[in-house]
Design a protein around this motif. Structure first.
Motif, PDB file in Angstrom:
ATOM      1  N   ILE A   5       0.888  -1.155   0.000  1.00  0.00           N
ATOM      2  CA  ILE A   5       0.000   0.000   0.000  1.00  0.00           C
ATOM      3  C   ILE A   5       0.931   1.210   0.000  1.00  0.00           C
ATOM      4  CG2 ILE A   5      -1.738   1.288   1.310  1.00  0.00           C
ATOM      5  CD1 ILE A   5      -2.822  -1.342   0.222  1.00  0.00           C
ATOM      6  N   ASN A   6       0.874   2.035  -1.046  1.00  0.00           N
ATOM      7  CA  ASN A   6       1.824   3.145  -1.153  1.00  0.00           C
ATOM      8  C   ASN A   6       1.205   4.507  -0.885  1.00  0.00           C
ATOM      9  OD1 ASN A   6       0.546   3.973  -3.615  1.00  0.00           O
ATOM     10  ND2 ASN A   6       1.750   2.476  -4.721  1.00  0.00           N
ATOM     11  N   ARG A   7      -0.137   4.548  -0.740  1.00  0.00           N
ATOM     12  CA  ARG A   7      -0.795   5.831  -0.468  1.00  0.00           C
ATOM     13  C   ARG A   7      -2.119   5.580   0.229  1.00  0.00           C
ATOM     14  NH1 ARG A   7      -3.431   9.791  -4.850  1.00  0.00           N
ATOM     15  NH2 ARG A   7      -3.832  11.553  -3.485  1.00  0.00           N
ATOM     16  N   PHE A   8      -2.470   6.497   1.138  1.00  0.00           N
ATOM     17  CA  PHE A   8      -3.745   6.447   1.840  1.00  0.00           C
ATOM     18  C   PHE A   8      -4.332   7.849   1.840  1.00  0.00           C
ATOM     19  CE2 PHE A   8      -5.966   7.409   5.816  1.00  0.00           C
ATOM     20  CZ  PHE A   8      -7.026   6.527   5.724  1.00  0.00           C
ATOM     21  N   THR A   9      -5.628   7.948   1.531  1.00  0.00           N
ATOM     22  CA  THR A   9      -6.307   9.241   1.594  1.00  0.00           C
ATOM     23  C   THR A   9      -7.613   9.097   2.360  1.00  0.00           C
ATOM     24  OG1 THR A   9      -7.520   8.949  -0.483  1.00  0.00           O
ATOM     25  CG2 THR A   9      -5.371  10.037  -0.617  1.00  0.00           C
ATOM     26  N   CYS A  10      -8.045  10.206   2.946  1.00  0.00           N
ATOM     27  CA  CYS A  10      -9.342  10.280   3.603  1.00  0.00           C
ATOM     28  C   CYS A  10      -9.958  11.614   3.206  1.00  0.00           C
ATOM     29  CB  CYS A  10      -9.194  10.189   5.112  1.00  0.00           C
ATOM     30  SG  CYS A  10     -10.743  10.488   6.009  1.00  0.00           S
ATOM     31  N   ASP A  11     -11.203  11.558   2.754  1.00  0.00           N
ATOM     32  CA  ASP A  11     -11.958  12.763   2.394  1.00  0.00           C
ATOM     33  C   ASP A  11     -13.229  12.804   3.225  1.00  0.00           C
ATOM     34  OD1 ASP A  11     -10.126  13.430   0.345  1.00  0.00           O
ATOM     35  OD2 ASP A  11     -11.189  12.153  -1.076  1.00  0.00           O
ATOM     36  N   PHE A  12     -13.664  14.025   3.548  1.00  0.00           N
ATOM     37  CA  PHE A  12     -14.937  14.213   4.241  1.00  0.00           C
ATOM     38  C   PHE A  12     -15.804  15.113   3.376  1.00  0.00           C
ATOM     39  CE2 PHE A  12     -17.709  16.520   7.256  1.00  0.00           C
ATOM     40  CZ  PHE A  12     -18.424  15.442   7.742  1.00  0.00           C
ATOM     41  N   ASN A  13     -16.918  14.592   2.912  1.00  0.00           N
ATOM     42  CA  ASN A  13     -17.825  15.326   2.012  1.00  0.00           C
ATOM     43  C   ASN A  13     -17.069  15.937   0.840  1.00  0.00           C
ATOM     44  OD1 ASN A  13     -19.995  14.642   3.621  1.00  0.00           O
ATOM     45  ND2 ASN A  13     -20.102  16.609   4.652  1.00  0.00           N
ATOM     46  N   GLY A  14     -16.122  15.186   0.279  1.00  0.00           N
ATOM     47  CA  GLY A  14     -15.372  15.636  -0.888  1.00  0.00           C
ATOM     48  C   GLY A  14     -14.151  16.492  -0.585  1.00  0.00           C
ATOM     49  N   GLU A  15     -13.941  16.874   0.666  1.00  0.00           N
ATOM     50  CA  GLU A  15     -12.787  17.686   1.072  1.00  0.00           C
ATOM     51  C   GLU A  15     -11.709  16.766   1.642  1.00  0.00           C
ATOM     52  OE1 GLU A  15     -12.082  21.205   1.602  1.00  0.00           O
ATOM     53  OE2 GLU A  15     -13.724  21.652   0.213  1.00  0.00           O
ATOM     54  N   ASN A  16     -10.475  16.940   1.197  1.00  0.00           N
ATOM     55  CA  ASN A  16      -9.395  16.099   1.678  1.00  0.00           C
ATOM     56  C   ASN A  16      -9.095  16.386   3.142  1.00  0.00           C
ATOM     57  OD1 ASN A  16      -6.099  15.765   1.895  1.00  0.00           O
ATOM     58  ND2 ASN A  16      -7.162  14.117   0.829  1.00  0.00           N
ATOM     59  N   VAL A  17      -9.003  15.309   3.940  1.00  0.00           N
ATOM     60  CA  VAL A  17      -8.656  15.408   5.357  1.00  0.00           C
ATOM     61  C   VAL A  17      -7.186  15.048   5.551  1.00  0.00           C
ATOM     62  CG1 VAL A  17      -9.093  14.426   7.654  1.00  0.00           C
ATOM     63  CG2 VAL A  17     -10.999  14.855   6.081  1.00  0.00           C
ATOM     64  N   ILE A  18      -6.756  13.963   4.882  1.00  0.00           N
ATOM     65  CA  ILE A  18      -5.380  13.492   5.015  1.00  0.00           C
ATOM     66  C   ILE A  18      -4.978  12.768   3.729  1.00  0.00           C
ATOM     67  CG2 ILE A  18      -6.041  11.316   6.120  1.00  0.00           C
ATOM     68  CD1 ILE A  18      -3.540  11.582   7.906  1.00  0.00           C
ATOM     69  N   ASP A  19      -3.717  12.931   3.362  1.00  0.00           N
ATOM     70  CA  ASP A  19      -3.159  12.261   2.189  1.00  0.00           C
ATOM     71  C   ASP A  19      -1.746  11.838   2.570  1.00  0.00           C
ATOM     72  OD1 ASP A  19      -2.148  11.470  -0.301  1.00  0.00           O
ATOM     73  OD2 ASP A  19      -3.178  13.076  -1.373  1.00  0.00           O
ATOM     74  N   VAL A  20      -1.538  10.525   2.707  1.00  0.00           N
ATOM     75  CA  VAL A  20      -0.279   9.995   3.222  1.00  0.00           C
ATOM     76  C   VAL A  20       0.407   9.137   2.166  1.00  0.00           C
ATOM     77  CG1 VAL A  20       0.766   8.561   5.019  1.00  0.00           C
ATOM     78  CG2 VAL A  20      -1.258   9.908   5.542  1.00  0.00           C
ATOM     79  N   THR A  21       1.688   9.380   1.947  1.00  0.00           N
ATOM     80  CA  THR A  21       2.503   8.515   1.098  1.00  0.00           C
ATOM     81  C   THR A  21       3.196   7.512   2.015  1.00  0.00           C
ATOM     82  OG1 THR A  21       2.879  10.284  -0.492  1.00  0.00           O
ATOM     83  CG2 THR A  21       4.413   8.432  -0.545  1.00  0.00           C
ATOM     84  N   LEU A  22       3.006   6.233   1.729  1.00  0.00           N
ATOM     85  CA  LEU A  22       3.608   5.178   2.537  1.00  0.00           C
ATOM     86  C   LEU A  22       4.821   4.625   1.803  1.00  0.00           C
ATOM     87  CD1 LEU A  22       0.276   3.425   3.527  1.00  0.00           C
ATOM     88  CD2 LEU A  22       1.589   5.046   4.876  1.00  0.00           C
ATOM     89  N   GLU A  23       5.898   4.444   2.508  1.00  0.00           N
ATOM     90  CA  GLU A  23       7.161   3.988   1.931  1.00  0.00           C
ATOM     91  C   GLU A  23       7.293   2.469   2.061  1.00  0.00           C
ATOM     92  OE1 GLU A  23       9.048   6.023   0.257  1.00  0.00           O
ATOM     93  OE2 GLU A  23       7.948   7.823   0.796  1.00  0.00           O
ATOM     94  N   PRO A  24       8.239   1.857   1.331  1.00  0.00           N
ATOM     95  CA  PRO A  24       8.380   0.395   1.332  1.00  0.00           C
ATOM     96  C   PRO A  24       8.608  -0.237   2.710  1.00  0.00           C
ATOM     97  CG  PRO A  24       9.581   1.300  -0.505  1.00  0.00           C
ATOM     98  CD  PRO A  24       9.104   2.471   0.325  1.00  0.00           C
TER      99      PRO A  24
END
Length: 109
Positions: free
Chosen positions: A49-68
């Motif tokens: 898994i190299n990226r995780f995002t969370c949006d609330f009602n279409g607005e970005n809450v968090i955007d994380v890049t995961l490393e190896p």
């Protein structure tokens, strides 16, 4: 697509408008680094898994890049402000192009 991948999310069912809530996520995923070999000596393809995002009602809450070096079954915990009732959308992105999604609604009360 990796086998047996299962996202899990814990979000409170309701909160007061303007509250900050704690969100917990866990995705069951083997997180293969691409460094190991199978029984025949062939490299096992990388699948993390190299990226995780969370949006609330279409607005970005968090955007994380995961490393190896991220562990198997990555667990993420973070806080989010809840200005109104709505829906959180969680998305995990895999190296192999797979996308895993989960949604949770929250009410104001």
């Amino acid at each position: 697509m990796a086998k047996g991948v299962k996202p899990r999310v814990k979000v409170p069912k309701k909160a007061a408008a303007g509250d900050t809530i704690t969100i917990k996520t866990l995705i069951s995923h083997k997180m293969e680094s691409g460094q190991r070999k199978d029984d025949d000596g062939n490299a096992i393809p990388r699948s993390i898994i190299n990226r995780f995002t969370c949006d609330f009602n279409g607005e970005n809450v968090i955007d994380v890049t995961l490393e190896p070096a991220i562990s198997t079954n990555p667990y993420l915990e973070f806080e989010a402000l809840v200005p109104e009732a709505g829906e959180f959308k969680f998305t995990w992105y895999d190296d192999d192009g797979s996308i895993y999604e989960e949604s949770k609604k929250i009410a104001i009360g």
